[in-house]
Design an enzyme around this catalytic site. Sequence first.
Site, PDB file in Angstrom:
ATOM      1  N   ASN A  82      44.063 -31.957 -32.543  1.00 55.76           N
ATOM      2  CA  ASN A  82      43.875 -31.242 -33.794  1.00 55.76           C
ATOM      3  C   ASN A  82      43.793 -29.524 -34.432  1.00 55.76           C
ATOM      4  OD1 ASN A  82      41.874 -31.738 -31.730  1.00 55.76           O
ATOM      5  ND2 ASN A  82      40.632 -32.569 -33.473  1.00 55.76           N
ATOM      6  N   GLY A 141      41.334 -44.494 -35.766  1.00 56.90           N
ATOM      7  CA  GLY A 141      41.431 -43.526 -34.725  1.00 56.90           C
ATOM      8  C   GLY A 141      40.256 -43.435 -33.614  1.00 56.90           C
ATOM      9  N   SER A 142      39.011 -43.477 -33.846  1.00 56.26           N
ATOM     10  CA  SER A 142      37.966 -43.076 -33.260  1.00 56.26           C
ATOM     11  C   SER A 142      37.720 -44.855 -32.859  1.00 56.26           C
ATOM     12  CB  SER A 142      36.872 -42.920 -34.062  1.00 56.26           C
ATOM     13  OG  SER A 142      36.492 -41.227 -34.573  1.00 56.26           O
ATOM     14  N   SER A 163      45.499 -42.844 -36.081  1.00 53.70           N
ATOM     15  CA  SER A 163      44.664 -43.304 -37.722  1.00 53.70           C
ATOM     16  C   SER A 163      45.256 -43.038 -38.712  1.00 53.70           C
ATOM     17  CB  SER A 163      43.686 -42.040 -37.413  1.00 53.70           C
ATOM     18  OG  SER A 163      43.076 -42.265 -38.391  1.00 53.70           O
ATOM     19  N   GLN A 223      47.096 -36.668 -34.466  1.00 54.17           N
ATOM     20  CA  GLN A 223      47.703 -35.830 -34.591  1.00 54.17           C
ATOM     21  C   GLN A 223      48.982 -36.393 -35.047  1.00 54.17           C
ATOM     22  OE1 GLN A 223      46.270 -33.184 -36.273  1.00 54.17           O
ATOM     23  NE2 GLN A 223      44.561 -33.942 -36.437  1.00 54.17           N
ATOM     24  N   CYS A 227      34.498 -32.360 -37.349  1.00 55.31           N
ATOM     25  CA  CYS A 227      33.543 -32.598 -36.593  1.00 55.31           C
ATOM     26  C   CYS A 227      32.417 -31.631 -36.675  1.00 55.31           C
ATOM     27  CB  CYS A 227      33.944 -33.898 -35.100  1.00 55.31           C
ATOM     28  SG  CYS A 227      35.253 -34.783 -36.351  1.00 55.31           S
ATOM     29  N   HIS A 236      44.391 -42.437 -41.680  1.00 51.93           N
ATOM     30  CA  HIS A 236      44.631 -40.373 -43.029  1.00 51.93           C
ATOM     31  C   HIS A 236      44.901 -39.116 -42.054  1.00 51.93           C
ATOM     32  CE1 HIS A 236      41.118 -39.483 -41.591  1.00 51.93           C
ATOM     33  NE2 HIS A 236      40.879 -40.175 -39.930  1.00 51.93           N
ATOM     34  N   THR A 257      37.401 -59.486 -40.535  1.00 52.88           N
ATOM     35  CA  THR A 257      38.027 -59.805 -42.008  1.00 52.88           C
ATOM     36  C   THR A 257      38.742 -58.883 -41.945  1.00 52.88           C
ATOM     37  OG1 THR A 257      36.744 -61.637 -43.313  1.00 52.88           O
ATOM     38  CG2 THR A 257      38.861 -60.423 -44.212  1.00 52.88           C
TER      39      THR A 257
HETATM   40  C1  LIG Z   1      41.224 -37.484 -36.659  1.00 52.71           C
HETATM   41  C2  LIG Z   1      41.263 -37.590 -35.840  1.00 52.71           C
HETATM   42  C3  LIG Z   1      40.267 -38.929 -34.719  1.00 52.71           C
HETATM   43  C4  LIG Z   1      39.727 -39.860 -35.071  1.00 52.71           C
HETATM   44  O1  LIG Z   1      40.333 -40.668 -36.092  1.00 52.71           O
HETATM   45  P1  LIG Z   1      39.683 -41.469 -37.394  1.00 52.71           P
HETATM   46  O2  LIG Z   1      40.139 -42.391 -37.883  1.00 52.71           O
HETATM   47  O3  LIG Z   1      39.344 -40.493 -38.393  1.00 52.71           O
HETATM   48  O4  LIG Z   1      38.523 -42.302 -36.371  1.00 52.71           O
HETATM   49  C5  LIG Z   1      40.738 -39.008 -33.086  1.00 52.71           C
HETATM   50  N1  LIG Z   1      41.716 -37.594 -32.098  1.00 52.71           N
HETATM   51  C6  LIG Z   1      42.162 -36.900 -32.923  1.00 52.71           C
HETATM   52  C7  LIG Z   1      43.104 -36.168 -32.890  1.00 52.71           C
HETATM   53  C8  LIG Z   1      41.917 -36.594 -34.681  1.00 52.71           C
HETATM   54  O5  LIG Z   1      42.907 -35.123 -34.764  1.00 52.71           O
END
Ligand SMILES: *Cc1c(COP(=O)(O)O)cnc(C)c1O
Length: 395
Positions: A151, A70-71, A199, A179, A324, A201, A237
């Site tokens: 989040n 996500g970042s 993202s 989220q 974070c 995970h 890759t």
């Molecule tokens: C977890 C999160 C991210 C970051 O995603 P990553 O895959 O961990 O880099 C960005 N934005 C929100 C709102 C999140 O909850």
Amino acid sequence: MIIYADNAATTKMSKTAINNMLPYMTDIFGNPSSLHTIGQKANEALESARKTVADCLGCEPKEIYFTSGGSEADNQAIISAAKLGEKKGKKHIISTEFEHHAVLHTLNKLEKEGFEIELLPVGEKGNVTAEQIENAIKSDTCLVTTMFANNEIGSVLPIAEIGSVCKSKGVIFHTDAVQAAGHLHIDVKEQNIDMLSLSSHKFHGPKGVGVLYSRIGIPLVNLIEGGAQEKGKRAGTENIPGIMGMAAALKEAVENIDENYAKVSYLRDKLIKGLSKIPHSALNGEPVSRLPGNVNFCFEGIEGESLLLLLDAKGICASSGSACTSGSLDPSHVLLAIGRPHEVAHGSLRLSLCEWNTEDEVDYILKVTPEIVEYLRNMSPVWKDLVNGKKEFML
Ligand SMILES: *Cc1c(COP(=O)(O)O)cnc(C)c1O
């Protein structure tokens, strides 16, 4: 027994995700850029995952770019829209005070480069309206970036309305939907979203994989230079096992979205109702327009970190807010943005649920948490001052 109630930080992988990854770590381990059979099989899998993700978001496969999470997707979307704006002499960017740091820190960087960054206030309940966005848009606005759902406090923003305001004003609209993806309905065409980050995970997929959706016609700026992967916009890759796991997890989440929403929001509401009975406590965020799994409270007179440690000792994994910011002593920027004073913001607790949590777990959390809060208050000098009237209660 371990109760995992920190699904906003990360989730456990689903069996579907794991099973869909295994072949790409064993037999089909090829590099999708290779011309031989094993490479081409990997490439076919990659393109099928792109189609799956596109179908889940309501866009074209060629509008999907795989990233490391996500970042990265947030960084690339925002920087790309900013650079496009700059070329047209537009350097005003609108966002909100309670964005994720992946967005806020990228905006800080752009501000140092001369962009004008306007962060809209989110009010006591923690949300923004489409009118706020409309009023903030100027002739030199090049980007509106707001999260789909917060989040920390779970607010769900009026994304479709913000999207239609941006469309009518001709401004690019990016949303950090990390989220929301897999938990709330997303249709980028219907909701007029130009760019979106998600993202893996956060919906039972593997870590280290994400997606940037970018509407055809918006030129992307590369953050990573190298090979021609991802239409030349993201070198390296491809993480095929991760991408396959993510696509399977997203598809599964989207297929079960309504059922999971009903189940998880029922547990959330039970938790909110129960925790509200603790004296001098307050729910953070909106009661209604809220992520199905998000519960966030402030308890006056205690430290969130102590609460977390004692909950952990009782087998409950929770968070004080964002993963974070934990580890730093600063209170959450989100809780400060909704007007919680520093002392109160320090006494916060976020419980984030998923469809695998049970009602028995919720009952256990509701039994244990009030006891721990009382225990901590009994040894807190701040609480003594509040009870003696030396300090005034804020909640
Ligand atoms: C977890 C999160 C991210 C970051 O995603 P990553 O895959 O961990 O880099 C960005 N934005 C929100 C709102 C999140 O909850």
